[in-house]
Design a protein around this motif. Structure first.
Motif, PDB file in Angstrom:
ATOM      1  N   TYR A 180       0.828  -1.206   0.000  1.00 30.25           N
ATOM      2  CA  TYR A 180       0.000   0.000   0.000  1.00 30.25           C
ATOM      3  C   TYR A 180       0.864   1.258   0.000  1.00 30.25           C
ATOM      4  CZ  TYR A 180      -3.579  -3.347   1.390  1.00 30.25           C
ATOM      5  OH  TYR A 180      -4.424  -4.431   1.449  1.00 30.25           O
ATOM      6  N   MET A 181       1.991   1.211   0.685  1.00 22.20           N
ATOM      7  CA  MET A 181       2.853   2.383   0.759  1.00 22.20           C
ATOM      8  C   MET A 181       3.381   2.776  -0.608  1.00 22.20           C
ATOM      9  SD  MET A 181       6.473   2.930   2.771  1.00 22.20           S
ATOM     10  CE  MET A 181       5.889   2.033   4.195  1.00 22.20           C
ATOM     11  N   ARG A 182       3.849   1.815  -1.370  1.00 18.76           N
ATOM     12  CA  ARG A 182       4.405   2.123  -2.688  1.00 18.76           C
ATOM     13  C   ARG A 182       3.323   2.625  -3.644  1.00 18.76           C
ATOM     14  NH1 ARG A 182       9.519  -0.311  -3.607  1.00 18.76           N
ATOM     15  NH2 ARG A 182       9.057  -0.438  -5.838  1.00 18.76           N
ATOM     16  N   THR A 183       2.146   2.014  -3.577  1.00 22.39           N
ATOM     17  CA  THR A 183       1.053   2.454  -4.450  1.00 22.39           C
ATOM     18  C   THR A 183       0.595   3.861  -4.094  1.00 22.39           C
ATOM     19  OG1 THR A 183       0.319   0.147  -4.658  1.00 22.39           O
ATOM     20  CG2 THR A 183      -1.240   1.866  -5.289  1.00 22.39           C
ATOM     21  N   ALA A 184       0.406   4.123  -2.793  1.00 21.64           N
ATOM     22  CA  ALA A 184      -0.031   5.448  -2.371  1.00 21.64           C
ATOM     23  C   ALA A 184       1.032   6.508  -2.647  1.00 21.64           C
ATOM     24  CB  ALA A 184      -0.371   5.426  -0.876  1.00 21.64           C
ATOM     25  N   ARG A 185       2.299   6.158  -2.495  1.00 20.26           N
ATOM     26  CA  ARG A 185       3.372   7.109  -2.764  1.00 20.26           C
ATOM     27  C   ARG A 185       3.387   7.511  -4.233  1.00 20.26           C
ATOM     28  NH1 ARG A 185       7.640   7.605  -6.164  1.00 20.26           N
ATOM     29  NH2 ARG A 185       7.768   5.336  -6.060  1.00 20.26           N
ATOM     30  N   ALA A 186       3.223   6.535  -5.137  1.00 17.59           N
ATOM     31  CA  ALA A 186       3.215   6.848  -6.570  1.00 17.59           C
ATOM     32  C   ALA A 186       2.033   7.731  -6.942  1.00 17.59           C
ATOM     33  CB  ALA A 186       3.195   5.548  -7.374  1.00 17.59           C
ATOM     34  N   GLU A 187       0.852   7.415  -6.410  1.00 16.10           N
ATOM     35  CA  GLU A 187      -0.329   8.220  -6.710  1.00 16.10           C
ATOM     36  C   GLU A 187      -0.185   9.632  -6.147  1.00 16.10           C
ATOM     37  OE1 GLU A 187      -3.136   7.516  -8.360  1.00 16.10           O
ATOM     38  OE2 GLU A 187      -2.678   5.442  -8.899  1.00 16.10           O
ATOM     39  N   THR A 222      -8.221   3.404  -5.792  1.00 18.16           N
ATOM     40  CA  THR A 222      -7.129   2.500  -6.168  1.00 18.16           C
ATOM     41  C   THR A 222      -6.696   1.639  -4.988  1.00 18.16           C
ATOM     42  OG1 THR A 222      -6.346   4.102  -7.801  1.00 18.16           O
ATOM     43  CG2 THR A 222      -4.798   2.393  -7.117  1.00 18.16           C
ATOM     44  N   LEU A 223      -6.605   2.233  -3.811  1.00 17.89           N
ATOM     45  CA  LEU A 223      -6.177   1.491  -2.636  1.00 17.89           C
ATOM     46  C   LEU A 223      -7.227   0.468  -2.200  1.00 17.89           C
ATOM     47  CD1 LEU A 223      -4.580   4.433  -0.638  1.00 17.89           C
ATOM     48  CD2 LEU A 223      -3.392   2.662  -1.939  1.00 17.89           C
ATOM     49  N   LEU A 224      -8.497   0.794  -2.344  1.00 14.38           N
ATOM     50  CA  LEU A 224      -9.550  -0.160  -1.996  1.00 14.38           C
ATOM     51  C   LEU A 224      -9.560  -1.341  -2.955  1.00 14.38           C
ATOM     52  CD1 LEU A 224     -12.529   2.185  -1.015  1.00 14.38           C
ATOM     53  CD2 LEU A 224     -10.999   0.899   0.493  1.00 14.38           C
ATOM     54  N   THR A 225      -9.309  -1.079  -4.217  1.00 13.02           N
ATOM     55  CA  THR A 225      -9.196  -2.184  -5.177  1.00 13.02           C
ATOM     56  C   THR A 225      -8.026  -3.090  -4.831  1.00 13.02           C
ATOM     57  OG1 THR A 225     -10.140  -0.765  -6.900  1.00 13.02           O
ATOM     58  CG2 THR A 225      -8.988  -2.743  -7.614  1.00 13.02           C
ATOM     59  N   LEU A 226      -6.910  -2.480  -4.456  1.00 12.86           N
ATOM     60  CA  LEU A 226      -5.754  -3.267  -4.038  1.00 12.86           C
ATOM     61  C   LEU A 226      -6.058  -4.065  -2.779  1.00 12.86           C
ATOM     62  CD1 LEU A 226      -2.748  -3.969  -4.384  1.00 12.86           C
ATOM     63  CD2 LEU A 226      -2.206  -1.907  -3.078  1.00 12.86           C
ATOM     64  N   ALA A 227      -6.839  -3.498  -1.862  1.00 12.21           N
ATOM     65  CA  ALA A 227      -7.164  -4.192  -0.617  1.00 12.21           C
ATOM     66  C   ALA A 227      -7.996  -5.444  -0.872  1.00 12.21           C
ATOM     67  CB  ALA A 227      -7.909  -3.249   0.327  1.00 12.21           C
TER      68      ALA A 227
END
Length: 256
Positions: A180-187, A222-227
Motif C-alpha cells: 500500500y505504501m508504494r502504491t499510495a506514494r506513486a499516486e 485504487t487502494l480499496l481495489t488493491l485491498a
C-alpha cells in the motif's frame, strides 16, 4: 370590448413536467448490470452470514467427537446432512468445522488488511506529497521489508513468538504495508503537480489539509481495489501458517 385571459393548458398526454435526473445510476444498479460482480457479491454476503451465524448453529457439532464416524467419505447421504462433507480422524463433522472456521479466518484477514491499508496508505501519501528525504527513507524501509519473503518472515516470527491471533494479524499486516505504501506514494507524487493541488497550495492551505481533502479522496479507489486483492492473499497466508502448525492453534479451527 373585453379581453379574457385564459390559463395555459397542460398537455394531457405528457402530464406534469418531470425534473431531470441529474445523478447517474446507483451503485446497486451498476452492480446488477455485471453478472459476475453480482455473483461475487452474493457469495461474499453468504460467507459473511456464515461467519456471523454459523458458529452459533453448528459450534457444538464442530467439536463433538464420534469415533463411530471416523474418516467418513463425503457426499454420502446415509451419514446424514451434518456429515455431507465427511468427517476427520476424530469423527468430527468437516462441514461444521468449515462453518466455524469461517469466523476465525475472517477475524484474522479483516484486521490484517485494515491495519495494512490504513498505515501503508497514510504513510505512502505523506511520503509522496512531501518527497525529498522523507520519501527516500520511507521507500528504503519498504524495500527492506519486501526483501524478505512475507510468508517466510511470518514463519520465522511466529516460530520465535507464540502463534496467537494477535501476533498473526500483526505480522501479516506488517508484511503487506509496503504494498500500500508504494502504491499510495506513486499516486500522491503524481497528484502533487496537479492544478487543483497547486491552487490549494497557492491559497495557503496547509499540507495536511491538502492531503486530507484533495489527495486521499483521489487515491482511495485504487487502494480499496488493491485491498480486495490483498484480502485473498492474507487469507491464503493464514491458511498456510495454520497448515504448517504455527497459525491458529487448537481447539480453535481455521480454513488452514
Amino acid at each position: 370590448m373585453t379581453q379574457t385571459l385564459t390559463a395555459p393548458r397542460r398537455d394531457q398526454r405528457t402530464g406534469p413536467a418531470r425534473k431531470p435526473n441529474l445523478g447517474g445510476p446507483s451503485m446497486f444498479r451498476m452492480l446488477l448490470r455485471d453478472k459476475f460482480a453480482t455473483a461475487g457479491a452474493v457469495i461474499l454476503a453468504f460467507v459473511v452470514l456464515v461467519a456471523f451465524f454459523g458458529p452459533a448453529l453448528m459450534g457444538e457439532l464442530a467439536t463433538k467427537q464420534n469415533l463411530m464416524f471416523m474418516n467418513k467419505a463425503p457426499f454420502n447421504p446415509a451419514n446424514g446432512w451434518a456429515y455431507i462433507l465427511g468427517s476427520d480422524s476424530l469423527g468430527r463433522s468437516v462441514l461444521a468445522r468449515l462453518v466455524v472456521a469461517t469466523r476465525t479466518t475472517l477475524m484474522v484477514a479483516v484486521p490484517a488488511v485494515m491495519v495494512a491499508l490504513v498505515v501503508g496508505s497514510l504513510w505512502g501519501v505523506w511520503a509522496g506529497y512531501h518527497r525529498g528525504r522523507r520519501e527516500s527513507l520511507s521507500m528504503r524501509i519498504a524495500d527492506i521489508i519486501m526483501s524478505f519473503p512475507s510468508l517466510l518472515l511470518a514463519v520465522v516470527v511466529l516460530y520465535v513468538f507464540s502463534p496467537s491471533v494477535a501476533n498473526i494479524v500483526l505480522i501479516l499486516a506488517v508484511t503487506r504495508i509496503p504494498i500500500y505504501m508504494r502504491t499510495a506514494r506513486a499516486e500522491s507524487a503524481e497528484l502533487q503537480s496537479r492544478t487543483f493541488v497547486d491552487a490549494a497550495r497557492t491559497f495557503g492551505t496547509r499540507p495536511n489539509s491538502i492531503i486530507a481533502m484533495h489527495v486521499i479522496p483521489v487515491v482511495t479507489p485504487t487502494l480499496l481495489t488493491l485491498a480486495t486483492l490483498e484480502f485473498c492473499y492474507v487469507m491464503l497466508a493464514e491458511s498456510s501458517l495454520s497448515f504448517l502448525g504455527i497459525g491458529i492453534q487448537p481447539p480453535d479451527v481455521s480454513w488452514g
